[in-house]
Design a protein around this motif. Sequence first.
Motif, mmCIF file in Angstrom:
data_model
loop_
_atom_site.group_PDB
_atom_site.id
_atom_site.type_symbol
_atom_site.label_atom_id
_atom_site.label_comp_id
_atom_site.label_asym_id
_atom_site.label_seq_id
_atom_site.Cartn_x
_atom_site.Cartn_y
_atom_site.Cartn_z
ATOM 1 N N VAL A 14 98.644 -41.107 112.744
ATOM 2 C CA VAL A 14 98.679 -39.811 112.059
ATOM 3 C C VAL A 14 99.983 -39.674 111.269
ATOM 4 C CG1 VAL A 14 98.792 -37.314 112.421
ATOM 5 C CG2 VAL A 14 97.134 -38.674 113.685
ATOM 6 N N LEU A 15 101.096 -40.111 111.862
ATOM 7 C CA LEU A 15 102.381 -40.046 111.166
ATOM 8 C C LEU A 15 102.375 -40.919 109.914
ATOM 9 C CD1 LEU A 15 104.766 -40.167 114.242
ATOM 10 C CD2 LEU A 15 104.364 -38.214 112.750
ATOM 11 N N ARG A 16 101.826 -42.125 110.040
ATOM 12 C CA ARG A 16 101.771 -43.014 108.869
ATOM 13 C C ARG A 16 100.861 -42.449 107.788
ATOM 14 N NH1 ARG A 16 101.922 -48.246 112.554
ATOM 15 N NH2 ARG A 16 104.170 -48.543 112.524
ATOM 16 N N ALA A 17 99.763 -41.804 108.189
ATOM 17 C CA ALA A 17 98.881 -41.172 107.204
ATOM 18 C C ALA A 17 99.609 -40.017 106.505
ATOM 19 C CB ALA A 17 97.613 -40.661 107.887
ATOM 20 N N GLY A 46 101.913 -34.285 120.672
ATOM 21 C CA GLY A 46 101.349 -33.185 119.893
ATOM 22 C C GLY A 46 102.402 -32.486 119.048
ATOM 23 N N LEU A 47 103.605 -32.333 119.591
ATOM 24 C CA LEU A 47 104.684 -31.703 118.822
ATOM 25 C C LEU A 47 105.102 -32.565 117.632
ATOM 26 C CD1 LEU A 47 106.959 -30.243 121.629
ATOM 27 C CD2 LEU A 47 105.529 -28.990 120.016
ATOM 28 N N LEU A 48 105.021 -33.878 117.782
ATOM 29 C CA LEU A 48 105.424 -34.771 116.691
ATOM 30 C C LEU A 48 104.500 -34.685 115.483
ATOM 31 C CD1 LEU A 48 106.454 -37.941 118.706
ATOM 32 C CD2 LEU A 48 107.956 -36.378 117.488
ATOM 33 N N VAL A 49 103.228 -34.333 115.729
ATOM 34 C CA VAL A 49 102.256 -34.292 114.633
ATOM 35 C C VAL A 49 101.710 -32.890 114.400
ATOM 36 C CG1 VAL A 49 101.597 -36.706 114.934
ATOM 37 C CG2 VAL A 49 100.366 -34.936 116.175
ATOM 38 N N ALA A 50 102.328 -31.883 114.995
ATOM 39 C CA ALA A 50 101.805 -30.518 114.917
ATOM 40 C C ALA A 50 101.784 -29.976 113.489
ATOM 41 C CB ALA A 50 102.628 -29.584 115.802
ATOM 42 N N ASP A 51 102.703 -30.424 112.633
ATOM 43 C CA ASP A 51 102.756 -29.910 111.264
ATOM 44 C C ASP A 51 101.989 -30.789 110.282
ATOM 45 O OD1 ASP A 51 106.077 -31.101 110.307
ATOM 46 O OD2 ASP A 51 104.552 -31.968 111.577
ATOM 47 N N PRO A 53 98.070 -32.602 109.174
ATOM 48 C CA PRO A 53 96.684 -32.147 109.203
ATOM 49 C C PRO A 53 95.889 -32.556 110.439
ATOM 50 C CG PRO A 53 97.196 -33.147 107.097
ATOM 51 C CD PRO A 53 98.381 -33.333 107.963
ATOM 52 N N GLN A 54 96.262 -33.650 111.105
ATOM 53 C CA GLN A 54 95.516 -34.104 112.268
ATOM 54 C C GLN A 54 96.439 -34.184 113.459
ATOM 55 O OE1 GLN A 54 93.701 -37.853 111.365
ATOM 56 N NE2 GLN A 54 93.491 -37.310 109.237
ATOM 57 N N GLY A 55 95.871 -34.239 114.648
ATOM 58 C CA GLY A 55 96.652 -34.420 115.865
ATOM 59 C C GLY A 55 96.166 -35.650 116.596
ATOM 60 N N PRO A 56 96.917 -36.156 117.586
ATOM 61 C CA PRO A 56 96.507 -37.374 118.269
ATOM 62 C C PRO A 56 95.323 -37.162 119.200
ATOM 63 C CG PRO A 56 98.497 -36.505 119.262
ATOM 64 C CD PRO A 56 98.195 -35.680 118.052
ATOM 65 N N VAL A 57 95.250 -36.007 119.837
ATOM 66 C CA VAL A 57 94.150 -35.670 120.747
ATOM 67 C C VAL A 57 93.982 -34.174 120.702
ATOM 68 C CG1 VAL A 57 94.484 -37.617 122.334
ATOM 69 C CG2 VAL A 57 95.765 -35.533 122.675
ATOM 70 N N PRO A 58 92.852 -33.644 121.150
ATOM 71 C CA PRO A 58 92.736 -32.184 121.219
ATOM 72 C C PRO A 58 93.843 -31.635 122.112
ATOM 73 C CG PRO A 58 90.619 -33.223 121.620
ATOM 74 C CD PRO A 58 91.627 -34.310 121.564
ATOM 75 N N MET A 59 94.552 -30.634 121.598
ATOM 76 C CA MET A 59 95.692 -30.095 122.334
ATOM 77 C C MET A 59 95.283 -28.845 123.082
ATOM 78 S SD MET A 59 98.867 -30.709 119.740
ATOM 79 C CE MET A 59 98.454 -29.342 118.729
ATOM 80 N N PRO A 67 106.044 -23.494 118.873
ATOM 81 C CA PRO A 67 106.582 -23.624 117.521
ATOM 82 C C PRO A 67 106.992 -25.065 117.224
ATOM 83 C CG PRO A 67 108.207 -22.648 118.978
ATOM 84 C CD PRO A 67 106.937 -22.769 119.762
ATOM 85 N N VAL A 68 107.057 -25.377 115.951
ATOM 86 C CA VAL A 68 107.504 -26.697 115.529
ATOM 87 C C VAL A 68 108.985 -26.806 115.861
ATOM 88 C CG1 VAL A 68 107.807 -28.229 113.547
ATOM 89 C CG2 VAL A 68 105.798 -26.759 113.696
ATOM 90 N N PRO A 69 109.413 -27.881 116.497
ATOM 91 C CA PRO A 69 110.833 -27.992 116.841
ATOM 92 C C PRO A 69 111.714 -27.963 115.608
ATOM 93 C CG PRO A 69 109.546 -29.755 117.853
ATOM 94 C CD PRO A 69 108.645 -29.014 116.934
ATOM 95 N N ARG A 70 112.927 -27.411 115.763
ATOM 96 C CA ARG A 70 113.872 -27.301 114.656
ATOM 97 C C ARG A 70 114.210 -28.640 114.044
ATOM 98 N NH1 ARG A 70 116.433 -23.459 112.560
ATOM 99 N NH2 ARG A 70 118.469 -24.137 111.959
#
Length: 158
Positions: A14-17, A46-51, A53-59, A67-70
């Motif tokens: 997801v990060l690479r996409a 989930g926090l790493l990909v929260a912002d 379009p997709q997530g690694p698994v249903p959260m 919130p998205v970490p600072r």
Amino acid sequence: MLASHADRERAVDVLRAGFSEGRLQQAELEKRIARAYEARTVGELGLLVADLPQGPVPMQSAVAAAPVPRTFLPAPTLPPPNNGKAVGALVCGILTTMTAGLTGIPAVVLGHTARSEIRRTGEGGDGFALAGLILGWLSIAGWTLFLIFVIAAASMST
């Protein structure tokens, strides 16, 4: 829930996409990938990909509402500092009322110099410089009119 190797690989995909779509920059991608491989729980992934379009698994709802970490938010932008000459122009312009106009010429000089520097450097304080210019020119114009009237009165009396 502890993350599996497959969960980590999905998060990295997801990060690479996100990077290929232009949503992440290279440095941020590398930082997040390193964190993904170090993540112990699905919530951390989930926090790493929260912002993105997709997530690694249903959260879970508690993780999704977090919130998205600072770390991943853009740095707050501060307004540019005010130009010192602009502040000086304003002070000289205000002091024209207390100095009987003696600070009018410095206000004009500082105001023009400050506005030139502000255009060149992008600093703040253009309003200060403009106010100093206006007050300085009003002082100069007032003294000029006063001197014209004095000279006219002196020439009329002779």
